[in-house]
Scaffold this motif. Structure first.
Motif, PDB file in Angstrom:
ATOM      1  N   ASP A  23     -38.023 -20.532  24.875  1.00  0.00           N
ATOM      2  CA  ASP A  23     -37.250 -21.270  26.078  1.00  0.00           C
ATOM      3  C   ASP A  23     -35.830 -21.625  25.865  1.00  0.00           C
ATOM      4  N   ASN A  24     -34.939 -21.321  25.942  1.00  0.00           N
ATOM      5  CA  ASN A  24     -33.464 -21.604  25.701  1.00  0.00           C
ATOM      6  C   ASN A  24     -33.132 -22.875  26.248  1.00  0.00           C
TER       7      ASN A  24
ATOM      8  N   THR B 223     -26.231 -24.959  19.039  1.00  0.00           N
ATOM      9  CA  THR B 223     -26.167 -24.367  20.196  1.00  0.00           C
ATOM     10  C   THR B 223     -27.452 -23.298  20.120  1.00  0.00           C
ATOM     11  N   PHE B 224     -28.471 -23.466  20.721  1.00  0.00           N
ATOM     12  CA  PHE B 224     -29.736 -23.039  20.376  1.00  0.00           C
ATOM     13  C   PHE B 224     -29.732 -21.367  21.048  1.00  0.00           C
TER      14      PHE B 224
ATOM     15  N   CYS C 255     -40.840 -23.080  10.852  1.00  0.00           N
ATOM     16  CA  CYS C 255     -39.834 -22.785  12.011  1.00  0.00           C
ATOM     17  C   CYS C 255     -38.503 -22.673  11.165  1.00  0.00           C
ATOM     18  N   ASN C 256     -37.818 -21.593  11.488  1.00  0.00           N
ATOM     19  CA  ASN C 256     -36.491 -21.144  10.608  1.00  0.00           C
ATOM     20  C   ASN C 256     -35.357 -20.672  11.905  1.00  0.00           C
ATOM     21  N   ALA C 257     -34.075 -21.310  12.077  1.00  0.00           N
ATOM     22  CA  ALA C 257     -33.111 -21.050  12.959  1.00  0.00           C
ATOM     23  C   ALA C 257     -31.757 -20.597  12.104  1.00  0.00           C
ATOM     24  N   VAL C 258     -31.369 -19.278  12.385  1.00  0.00           N
ATOM     25  CA  VAL C 258     -30.244 -18.631  11.736  1.00  0.00           C
ATOM     26  C   VAL C 258     -29.262 -18.265  12.676  1.00  0.00           C
ATOM     27  N   SER C 259     -27.882 -18.884  12.308  1.00  0.00           N
ATOM     28  CA  SER C 259     -26.927 -18.466  13.727  1.00  0.00           C
ATOM     29  C   SER C 259     -26.545 -17.087  13.476  1.00  0.00           C
ATOM     30  N   VAL C 260     -26.375 -16.530  14.700  1.00  0.00           N
ATOM     31  CA  VAL C 260     -25.883 -14.910  14.861  1.00  0.00           C
ATOM     32  C   VAL C 260     -24.577 -14.648  14.321  1.00  0.00           C
TER      33      VAL C 260
END
Length: 119
Positions: A73-74, A28-29, A96-101
């Motif tokens: 851009d979600n 879930t971006f 690029c790195n995605a980290v869950s809140v």
């Protein structure tokens, strides 16, 4: 399955510009903070820029402030890094790195894209 894929790297002359793109799938971006890191040959990986889940808050390494801009851009699951005034010391592999809140262990990385600044 989560995929993080960068694109847009290449060879650019000093003073030039380049925009990196990153698409993330399988999450879930809009619940993930997004970051760009880079690693130059023989150096440790460093955090270049970060952006909050809504895009309203950004942060930058001192070395790129005023030259780089991170955005997202979600609707498209995309994050960008606009790089202007490039210098030879910006040469690196950019990740690029995605980290869950909600759970920092949900931390996903792309394979990287090479940026080379040279005349």
């Amino acid at each position: 399955q989560v995929h993080v894929v960068e694109s847009g790297g290449g060879l650019v002359q000093p003073g030039g510009s380049l925009t990196l793109s990153c698409v993330t799938s399988g999450v879930t971006f809009n619940l993930y903070r997004m970051k760009w890191h880079r690693q130059a040959p023989g150096k440790e990986r460093e955090l270049v820029a970060g952006i909050s889940i809504g895009g309203g808050t950004t942060s930058y390494a001192d070395s790129v402030k005023g030259r780089f801009t991170i955005s997202r851009d979600n609707a498209k699951n995309m994050v960008y890094l606009q790089m202007n005034g490039l210098k030879s010391e910006d040469t690196a592999v950019y990740y690029c790195n995605a980290v869950s809140v909600y759970q920092s262990s949900r931390d996903y990385w792309g394979q990287g894209t090479q940026v080379t600044v040279s005349s």
